[in-house]
Design a protein around this motif. Structure first.
Motif, PDB file in Angstrom:
ATOM      1  N   CYS A 133      48.189  28.148  54.559  1.00 54.08           N
ATOM      2  CA  CYS A 133      46.913  28.839  54.374  1.00 54.08           C
ATOM      3  C   CYS A 133      46.068  28.609  55.628  1.00 54.08           C
ATOM      4  O   CYS A 133      45.433  27.559  55.786  1.00 54.08           O
ATOM      5  CB  CYS A 133      46.199  28.302  53.136  1.00 54.08           C
ATOM      6  N   GLU A 148      43.259  29.809  56.640  1.00 56.55           N
ATOM      7  CA  GLU A 148      41.818  29.683  56.397  1.00 56.55           C
ATOM      8  C   GLU A 148      41.405  28.235  56.136  1.00 56.55           C
ATOM      9  O   GLU A 148      40.313  27.808  56.479  1.00 56.55           O
ATOM     10  CB  GLU A 148      41.425  30.558  55.204  1.00 56.55           C
ATOM     11  N   HIS A 149      42.315  27.470  55.524  1.00 59.08           N
ATOM     12  CA  HIS A 149      42.043  26.064  55.208  1.00 59.08           C
ATOM     13  C   HIS A 149      42.808  25.111  56.133  1.00 59.08           C
ATOM     14  O   HIS A 149      42.850  23.906  55.856  1.00 59.08           O
ATOM     15  CB  HIS A 149      42.425  25.766  53.754  1.00 59.08           C
ATOM     16  N   LEU A 186      46.852  35.396  47.198  1.00 57.85           N
ATOM     17  CA  LEU A 186      45.467  34.953  47.354  1.00 57.85           C
ATOM     18  C   LEU A 186      45.272  33.712  46.500  1.00 57.85           C
ATOM     19  O   LEU A 186      45.804  33.623  45.389  1.00 57.85           O
ATOM     20  CB  LEU A 186      44.489  36.043  46.902  1.00 57.85           C
ATOM     21  N   THR A 187      44.512  32.766  47.019  1.00 55.05           N
ATOM     22  CA  THR A 187      44.286  31.527  46.280  1.00 55.05           C
ATOM     23  C   THR A 187      42.871  31.010  46.507  1.00 55.05           C
ATOM     24  O   THR A 187      42.289  31.227  47.570  1.00 55.05           O
ATOM     25  CB  THR A 187      45.310  30.442  46.685  1.00 55.05           C
ATOM     26  N   ALA A 188      42.369  30.310  45.524  1.00 52.12           N
ATOM     27  CA  ALA A 188      41.083  29.627  45.664  1.00 52.12           C
ATOM     28  C   ALA A 188      41.290  28.207  46.189  1.00 52.12           C
ATOM     29  O   ALA A 188      40.358  27.600  46.707  1.00 52.12           O
ATOM     30  CB  ALA A 188      40.354  29.593  44.330  1.00 52.12           C
ATOM     31  N   GLY A 189      42.521  27.696  46.058  1.00 55.59           N
ATOM     32  CA  GLY A 189      42.810  26.341  46.525  1.00 55.59           C
ATOM     33  C   GLY A 189      44.278  26.168  46.832  1.00 55.59           C
ATOM     34  O   GLY A 189      45.108  26.252  45.932  1.00 55.59           O
ATOM     35  N   MET A 213      35.873  31.561  46.193  1.00 52.61           N
ATOM     36  CA  MET A 213      36.358  32.645  47.006  1.00 52.61           C
ATOM     37  C   MET A 213      37.863  32.462  47.241  1.00 52.61           C
ATOM     38  O   MET A 213      38.319  31.383  47.594  1.00 52.61           O
ATOM     39  CB  MET A 213      35.620  32.655  48.342  1.00 52.61           C
ATOM     40  N   ARG A 214      38.612  33.511  47.030  1.00 49.68           N
ATOM     41  CA  ARG A 214      40.056  33.462  47.234  1.00 49.68           C
ATOM     42  C   ARG A 214      40.403  33.896  48.656  1.00 49.68           C
ATOM     43  O   ARG A 214      39.793  34.802  49.196  1.00 49.68           O
ATOM     44  CB  ARG A 214      40.742  34.347  46.201  1.00 49.68           C
ATOM     45  N   VAL A 215      41.360  33.192  49.228  1.00 40.78           N
ATOM     46  CA  VAL A 215      41.782  33.462  50.608  1.00 40.78           C
ATOM     47  C   VAL A 215      43.291  33.705  50.633  1.00 40.78           C
ATOM     48  O   VAL A 215      44.020  33.255  49.756  1.00 40.78           O
ATOM     49  CB  VAL A 215      41.407  32.291  51.541  1.00 40.78           C
ATOM     50  N   GLU A 229      47.645  25.799  44.384  1.00 42.46           N
ATOM     51  CA  GLU A 229      48.700  26.815  44.506  1.00 42.46           C
ATOM     52  C   GLU A 229      50.046  26.169  44.791  1.00 42.46           C
ATOM     53  O   GLU A 229      51.071  26.570  44.220  1.00 42.46           O
ATOM     54  CB  GLU A 229      48.336  27.798  45.617  1.00 42.46           C
TER      55      GLU A 229
END
Length: 124
Positions: free
Chosen positions: A30, A32-33, A106-109, A1-3, A113
């Motif tokens: 980020c 979200e993380h 947007l990134t998955a990690g 999932m990309r955030v 990134e």
């Protein structure tokens, strides 16, 4: 999932009055993380091409302090929450080491990134 994430390029402007700069790193945030990291690399030859008298040791120290602030280890904003640190680090300033504009994506990690942005925007 990309955030969603935000980033800014760290610039070194050895002679502010000329406006010329060398990209020397990226700051990636980020929420979200709960992620905030600066990845830096100073190409001293490129910096000296713009200004042979550039204060290289001072620039290295400023870049290290910036990275320490991201990690919550150093600087006046080190004790702030990561979102506040990112906003403080990316606020416009007229100094030798300064942030570029903030961009989003947007990134998955975020680690991946950060490395990609460093390779793409800073390293040759």
């Amino acid at each position: 999932m990309r955030v969603p994430f935000e980033y800014a390029v760290i610039r070194v402007v050895p002679r502010v009055e000329r406006g010329e700069f060398v990209n020397a790193g990226v700051i990636v945030y980020c929420p979200e993380h709960a992620y905030l990291r600066a990845a830096v690399h100073l190409d001293e030859a490129r910096l000296r091409a713009l200004d042979p008298d550039a204060p290289v040791a001072d620039v290295h120290a400023a870049l290290a302090a910036l990275a320490g602030t991201c990690d919550g280890e150093d600087g006046p904003a080190a004790a702030d929450r990561i979102g506040q640190r990112f906003r403080w680090l990316t606020a416009p300033r007229s100094t030798v080491v300064q942030p570029g504009p903030v961009h989003t994506g947007l990134t998955a990690g975020p680690d991946v990134e950060t490395d990609r942005l460093l390779r793409t925007l800073v390293l040759r």
